[in-house]
Design a protein around this motif. Structure first.
Motif, PDB file in Angstrom:
ATOM      1  N   ALA A   1      68.610 105.758 109.027  1.00  0.00           N
ATOM      2  CA  ALA A   1      68.641 106.379 110.358  1.00  0.00           C
ATOM      3  C   ALA A   1      70.032 106.886 110.727  1.00  0.00           C
ATOM      4  CB  ALA A   1      68.155 105.384 111.416  1.00  0.00           C
ATOM      5  N   GLY A   2      71.027 106.697 109.850  1.00  0.00           N
ATOM      6  CA  GLY A   2      72.380 107.177 110.127  1.00  0.00           C
ATOM      7  C   GLY A   2      73.136 106.320 111.129  1.00  0.00           C
ATOM      8  N   ILE A   3      72.782 105.029 111.225  1.00  0.00           N
ATOM      9  CA  ILE A   3      73.438 104.117 112.175  1.00  0.00           C
ATOM     10  C   ILE A   3      74.437 103.270 111.397  1.00  0.00           C
ATOM     11  CG2 ILE A   3      73.098 102.253 113.823  1.00  0.00           C
ATOM     12  CD1 ILE A   3      70.293 103.338 114.323  1.00  0.00           C
ATOM     13  N   ALA A   4      75.725 103.501 111.637  1.00  0.00           N
ATOM     14  CA  ALA A   4      76.765 102.714 110.960  1.00  0.00           C
ATOM     15  C   ALA A   4      76.756 101.293 111.493  1.00  0.00           C
ATOM     16  CB  ALA A   4      78.121 103.363 111.171  1.00  0.00           C
TER      17      ALA A   4
ATOM     18  N   PRO B   1      78.734 101.911 120.010  1.00  0.00           N
ATOM     19  CA  PRO B   1      77.836 101.379 121.053  1.00  0.00           C
ATOM     20  C   PRO B   1      76.739 102.357 121.458  1.00  0.00           C
ATOM     21  CG  PRO B   1      80.136 100.959 121.594  1.00  0.00           C
ATOM     22  CD  PRO B   1      80.132 101.875 120.408  1.00  0.00           C
ATOM     23  N   SER B   2      76.943 103.653 121.230  1.00  0.00           N
ATOM     24  CA  SER B   2      75.934 104.632 121.626  1.00  0.00           C
ATOM     25  C   SER B   2      74.654 104.509 120.806  1.00  0.00           C
ATOM     26  CB  SER B   2      76.515 106.037 121.491  1.00  0.00           C
ATOM     27  OG  SER B   2      76.935 106.294 120.163  1.00  0.00           O
ATOM     28  N   HIS B   3      74.709 103.821 119.637  1.00  0.00           N
ATOM     29  CA  HIS B   3      73.519 103.651 118.794  1.00  0.00           C
ATOM     30  C   HIS B   3      72.714 102.415 119.169  1.00  0.00           C
ATOM     31  CE1 HIS B   3      75.624 106.143 115.409  1.00  0.00           C
ATOM     32  NE2 HIS B   3      75.074 106.914 116.354  1.00  0.00           N
ATOM     33  N   GLU B   4      73.096 101.731 120.249  1.00  0.00           N
ATOM     34  CA  GLU B   4      72.455 100.449 120.557  1.00  0.00           C
ATOM     35  C   GLU B   4      70.964 100.622 120.832  1.00  0.00           C
ATOM     36  OE1 GLU B   4      73.108  96.629 123.566  1.00  0.00           O
ATOM     37  OE2 GLU B   4      74.137  98.528 123.923  1.00  0.00           O
ATOM     38  N   ALA B   5      70.592 101.582 121.670  1.00  0.00           N
ATOM     39  CA  ALA B   5      69.184 101.759 122.022  1.00  0.00           C
ATOM     40  C   ALA B   5      68.349 102.107 120.790  1.00  0.00           C
ATOM     41  CB  ALA B   5      69.053 102.854 123.084  1.00  0.00           C
ATOM     42  N   GLN B   6      68.837 103.003 119.931  1.00  0.00           N
ATOM     43  CA  GLN B   6      68.106 103.400 118.734  1.00  0.00           C
ATOM     44  C   GLN B   6      67.955 102.232 117.770  1.00  0.00           C
ATOM     45  OE1 GLN B   6      69.996 106.590 116.634  1.00  0.00           O
ATOM     46  NE2 GLN B   6      68.313 106.843 115.140  1.00  0.00           N
ATOM     47  N   ALA B   7      69.044 101.439 117.601  1.00  0.00           N
ATOM     48  CA  ALA B   7      68.982 100.296 116.681  1.00  0.00           C
ATOM     49  C   ALA B   7      68.009  99.245 117.179  1.00  0.00           C
ATOM     50  CB  ALA B   7      70.380  99.708 116.502  1.00  0.00           C
ATOM     51  N   MET B   8      68.007  98.978 118.470  1.00  0.00           N
ATOM     52  CA  MET B   8      67.086  97.973 119.000  1.00  0.00           C
ATOM     53  C   MET B   8      65.638  98.436 118.912  1.00  0.00           C
ATOM     54  SD  MET B   8      69.105  96.315 122.236  1.00  0.00           S
ATOM     55  CE  MET B   8      70.554  95.297 121.945  1.00  0.00           C
ATOM     56  N   ALA B   9      65.413  99.744 119.054  1.00  0.00           N
ATOM     57  CA  ALA B   9      64.051 100.253 118.872  1.00  0.00           C
ATOM     58  C   ALA B   9      63.569 100.003 117.449  1.00  0.00           C
ATOM     59  CB  ALA B   9      64.001 101.738 119.221  1.00  0.00           C
ATOM     60  N   LEU B  10      64.419 100.232 116.449  1.00  0.00           N
ATOM     61  CA  LEU B  10      64.057  99.959 115.056  1.00  0.00           C
ATOM     62  C   LEU B  10      63.860  98.467 114.820  1.00  0.00           C
ATOM     63  CD1 LEU B  10      66.527 102.424 113.281  1.00  0.00           C
ATOM     64  CD2 LEU B  10      64.059 102.714 113.590  1.00  0.00           C
TER      65      LEU B  10
ATOM     66  N   TYR C   1      70.202  89.058 115.939  1.00  0.00           N
ATOM     67  CA  TYR C   1      70.780  89.820 117.051  1.00  0.00           C
ATOM     68  C   TYR C   1      71.323  91.172 116.586  1.00  0.00           C
ATOM     69  CZ  TYR C   1      70.587  85.746 120.117  1.00  0.00           C
ATOM     70  OH  TYR C   1      70.166  84.708 120.895  1.00  0.00           O
ATOM     71  N   ILE C   2      71.209  92.172 117.497  1.00  0.00           N
ATOM     72  CA  ILE C   2      71.870  93.475 117.362  1.00  0.00           C
ATOM     73  C   ILE C   2      72.979  93.515 118.409  1.00  0.00           C
ATOM     74  CG2 ILE C   2      71.598  95.973 117.360  1.00  0.00           C
ATOM     75  CD1 ILE C   2      69.933  94.630 115.231  1.00  0.00           C
ATOM     76  N   VAL C   3      74.231  93.702 118.004  1.00  0.00           N
ATOM     77  CA  VAL C   3      75.378  93.601 118.901  1.00  0.00           C
ATOM     78  C   VAL C   3      76.142  94.925 118.885  1.00  0.00           C
ATOM     79  CG1 VAL C   3      77.516  92.386 119.441  1.00  0.00           C
ATOM     80  CG2 VAL C   3      75.562  91.120 118.515  1.00  0.00           C
TER      81      VAL C   3
END
Length: 938
Positions: free
Chosen positions: A409-412, A447-456, A465-467
């Motif tokens: 998903a391109g999330i570092a 931090p801008s990827h937080e919503a996308q990462a938590m959705a996955l 945890y996702i931090v």
């Protein structure tokens, strides 16, 4: 004061030329509004050097005539006003005839007008006056001064310039202004001049004293400034001298002295090193002898080890031979025991069947156990093989799957397990236990990827945890915290860093209980605010760092060894039970254990008798082998110690030899260098003056500056102060200060002289003030007498309060002349209290005005009153007229022709004016009505 007798106008306003008689006590100028009544009064005012009324001036009237010049001429009475006195009004002007001619000549001068004045004896016509030279004519200032000498003071001049309808202006004066006016009219001018001169002189002296004090203060300020500059210059000189002294004397002398002292200390130290080298040579001999002894000890230890190794080999061989002899006998005994156990049940078919079933079941259990152990060993072997070539323990499958999803998903991101290294293995168990629950926490790089990462994570049901809120670990954490033994290669969650920073590392639970708070021991016993518990993790589950791989390998290797041992034991047990099962099955087929026991009874009996002896022999051989092994072990240790001691002796000998050689080389180099430095220092010392090198001088320098380093620092500080500071460098400030001191002394002398003059002037002012006060008191009393007499003439009760005149300027400035009037017995009224009627206001002002002109020694004077009867009724006109007739002054009155005829009753001469006809250049002539004397009427 003089009286007017006639007035001649030439080219004044719209009058071409006319002569008017004014030889009367009361002259009334009557005419309609705008007929020139005020113009006639302004002509008299201009002739007397006064200002015109209504904002007009003489230039306006001269311009209306449209001629090159205008003339105003009047004849006045110059006779003495008192029979007892021979003083004439114009005596000061050296005019002694009974008649004096006053002339004002107004000439056009370009686009402007200029007026000049002349007074001559007798009645001189305008034609005769035209021939007078220009030097005879006077300017306005000189003209006013001459008229003042004739009695027309500036105070009376102000009264004569009253505007139309302002006859009652004099009663509007304040008591203080009225007192000043009275003294200006009646006061002795010489006394006033002397008092003013003395007061002005004292004021001037006071100003000079103040100026001298200011000049002295300024001089002192300049002197103080020069003193500051001189102090700055002297400090500058001292610092320059100090800089020069430091650079040329102190630093070189102290440097030479300290250099020689250091060289002497180094030479003494070199001598001590020389003595120490002799001690090193003695130690070299001792170490060499010790080395020979260690070589002998090593040889003896090697010989002893060889002997014991031979004994161990012999003992081991004997033990193996005893074991080989014991094994067949032990097997026969064990076979006999098996047959005996089988013989017990072989006669009973049921028991034999049960025996066979039990053995088969037990064999099956052993096979199952072996298979379970084999499966465990295969799993352990696969885990061991998976660790080959790995630097970090792999994550669980679900974690690996989720990290791949994030990457796709391109999330570092990174895992906590990937960024932490445990730096102290002593605390690995504690760190692994605390971090066990956080090892698979995912930390996002943005931090801008937080919503996308938590959705996955929600979709994958990821349990960790996702931090997004992360930060770098502190560079210098608390050394006693668990965080201090951890190294972070990337950002970590803030809550995790705070948790690790709050955990204290303690040696034991007892120390932790004493410390209190949150702590952990090396054995991973953790206490927090909920209580204490063990968080120990099996080394095979360690995760953090490269050491975790080694720990896992060791744990798996130990597990494999344990499983191999258990599987070997099961194989032996399987073989044992397999034989028993075969024997039982054979017994079921007819084979009997008893028959074999009977056939081999002698063999089994011999085996049972030999087995204890053989076992005892094996045990004894084993003990002898173990003893030999123990002796060999001690011998090997002794040999190792001997070898190590020999090696240490060799190294110590080599070190001593190397150190001795190096010491000799260094000593020679340092000795040569110190000798060269000593020679150079001696040459430098001899170049310094002898008085600088005296011990007392050096001691003085050291007491002041300490050492050469401090002297250099002081020199740098002085140089910095001279370069960066604000200093006075002009040597002329010394001379300037000397001159300024002399100037200040001169100013002080002048100030003292001025103060003395001021004190004398103050005495003169006091004397002049006393004279002035006396004259003022006489003047006020005379004026009070005049207005009271005039009040009787007018039928008015007049009273004046004599002012309180003190002997100082403040009292004189505050003095007042309060006048009260009582009309018709209706009560006392003041100067301007608003209680008097219009006629009473006029009478009040006339009383005050005529009182200024009334003089027992000199009678006369004249007054211009523009429309005194304005707004008065018949009764008040009669009162004012009666008052005017009762005085001895000359009045020039104006009145419109619309007034009551009563206004003409007191007039001696009536001048009737008329308006200029439309289109005419000149106004009509002025009519003259002159009252005959009573004798002529008869």
């Amino acid at each position: 004061m003089f009286h007017l007798q006639s007035l001649e106008l030439l080219h004044w306003d719209y009058c071409q030329r006319l002569t008017l008689p004014l030889d009367g006590s009361i002259i009334t100028v009557a005419g309609p509004n705008g007929s020139g009544k005020t113009t006639l009064l302004d002509a008299m005012r201009t002739l007397l050097g006064l200002d015109c009324s209504g904002g007009r001036n003489y230039k306006t009237y001269a311009r209306h005539a449209n001629a090159d010049s205008a003339w105003l001429r009047a004849t006045v009475d110059n006779r003495p006003r008192n029979r007892q006195s021979s003083n004439r009004p114009f005596a000061r002007c050296l005019l002694y005839s009974d008649v004096v001619t006053l002339v004002c000549r107004i000439d056009r001068n370009g686009g402007d007008w200029v007026r000049r004045y002349l007074m001559v004896e007798g009645d001189v016509s305008i034609e005769q006056l035209i021939e007078r030279q220009d030097k005879d004519w006077l300017g306005i200032d000189n003209w006013r001064k001459r008229l003042e000498g004739a009695g027309l003071s500036r105070a009376i001049a102000k009264v004569l310039a009253l505007e139309q309808g302002q006859t009652d202006r004099l009663c509007e004066y304040s008591p203080k202004e009225l007192l000043k006016l009275v003294f200006d009219v009646f006061g002795d001018q010489d006394v006033l001049d002397r008092y003013d001169e003395a007061r002005n002189h004292q004021r001037q002296l006071t100003q000079e004293v103040e100026a001298a004090e200011r000049e002295l203060s300024h001089g002192k300020a300049q002197r103080a400034e020069l003193e500051i500059r001189v102090n700055s210059y002297r400090q500058y000189e001292l610092k320059c001298q100090e800089r020069e002294t430091l650079a040329t004397e102190v630093v070189p002398v102290l440097s030479s002295h300290e250099t020689r002292r250091v060289l002497a200390s180094k030479l003494r130290e070199l001598h001590r090193q020389r003595l120490q080298s002799q001690e090193d040579r003695r130690q070299h001999a001792q170490v060499k002898a010790e080395l020979l002894q260690r070589l002998q000890d090593q040889t003896d230890a090697a010989t002893r080890v060889e002997e014991l190794e031979a004994q161990v080999r012999t003992a081991r061989r004997l033990q193996e031979e005893a074991r080989d002899a014991e094994r067949p006998v032990e097997a026969l005994v064990k076979r006999a025991d098996e047959l005996q156990g089988l013989a017990v049940v072989e006669g009973d078919a049921d028991k034999l069947t049960t025996r066979i079933a039990e053995l088969s079941e037990h064999k099956q259990k052993l096979a199952t156990q072996w298979q379970r152990l084999k499966d465990q060993r295969d799993d352990a072997q696969r885990a061991y093989d998976a660790l080959k070539g790995q630097r970090q323990a792999p994550p669980p499958p679900e974690v690996a799957r989720f990290t791949r999803t994030l990457t796709e998903a391109g999330i570092a991101h990174h895992l906590i397990a990937d960024i932490i290294e445990i730096s102290d293995e002593k605390w690995r168990a504690a760190a692994e236990g605390v971090l066990r629950g956080s090892r698979w926490v995912v930390v996002l790089a943005k931090p801008s990827h937080e919503a996308q990462a938590m959705a996955l994570a929600e979709k994958e049901r990821f349990r960790h945890y996702i931090v997004a809120d992360a930060e770098d670990a502190p560079a210098q954490p608390d050394p006693d915290s668990l965080l201090a033994v951890l190294k972070f290669s990337a950002a970590a969650p803030r809550w995790l860093l705070r948790q690790l920073a709050n955990i204290r590392r303690v040696a034991s639970t007892e120390a932790g209980v004493k410390l209190g708070g949150e702590w952990i021991t090396p054995e991973a016993y953790h206490r927090d605010n909920r209580g204490g518990r063990s968080v120990w993790v099996d080394p095979g589950q360690h995760q953090f760092g490269a050491a975790a791989i080694a720990g896992r390998r060791q744990s798996i290797e130990a597990r494999l060894a344990q499983l191999d041992e258990e599987m070997t034991r099961l194989v032996r047990d399987q073989a044992f039970f397999d034989r028993q099962l075969q024997d039982a099955r054979q017994a079921a087929k007819g084979f009997t254990a008893a028959a074999e026991l009977a056939e081999r009874a002698a063999e089994f009996h011999e085996a049972r008798e030999q087995l204890p002896t053989l076992k005892q022999a094996r045990v004894q051989a084993g003990e002898r082998w173990q003893q030999a092994e123990a002796l060999l072990k001690h011998a090997v240790v002794a040999q190792t110690n001997a070898q190590h001691a020999y090696k240490q002796a060799q190294e110590r000998l080599a070190h001593l030899e190397s150190r001795s050689a190096q010491h000799d080389r260094d000593w020679q180099i340092r000795f040569d260098d110190l000798m060269a430095q000593a020679l150079m220092s001696r040459e430098v010392k001899l170049q310094l003056p002898r008085r600088w090198r005296e011990p007392a001088r050096i001691t003085e320098m050291q007491a002041k500056y300490g050492n050469v380093t401090q002297a250099r620092l002081r020199a740098e500080a002085v140089d910095r102060e001279l370069n960066e500071g604000q200093w006075e460098t002009d040597p002329t400030v010394l001379e300037q200060l000397t001159l300024m001191n002399a100037n200040v002394l001169r100013q002080e002398d002048e100030l003292n002289q001025r103060k003395a003059s001021n004190a004398a002037a103050a005495i003169a002012v006091d004397n002049a003030r006393a004279r002035y006060t006396d004259v003022l008191k006489v003047t006020v009393r005379r004026y009070r007498k005049n207005i009271i007499e005039l009040g009787h003439l007018a039928g008015v009760e007049v009273n004046a309060e004599l002012p309180h005149l003190d002997g100082d300027d403040i009292g004189l400035r505050q003095a007042e002349l309060k006048v009260h009037f009582n009309f018709d017995g209706k009560g006392s009224i003041g100067l301007n209290d608003g209680e008097a009627s219009g006629g009473q206001q006029v009478i009040k002002s006339l009383i005050l005005l005529v009182g200024l002109m009334k003089d027992d020694e000199s009678t006369g004077g004249f007054v211009f009153i523009d429309e005194p009867f304005a707004h008065l009724d018949v009764r008040n006109i009669q009162l004012v007229g009666h008052f005017l007739r009762s005085t001895r002054a000359q009045y020039v009155l104006t009145t419109p022709i619309t007034h009551n005829v009563e206004v003409f009753e007191p007039a001696d001469v009536t001048l009737v004016t008329a308006k200029k006809p439309k289109g005419a250049r000149w106004a009509p002539p002025i009519g003259v009505l002159q009252r005959r004397p009573p004798a002529e009427v008869l």
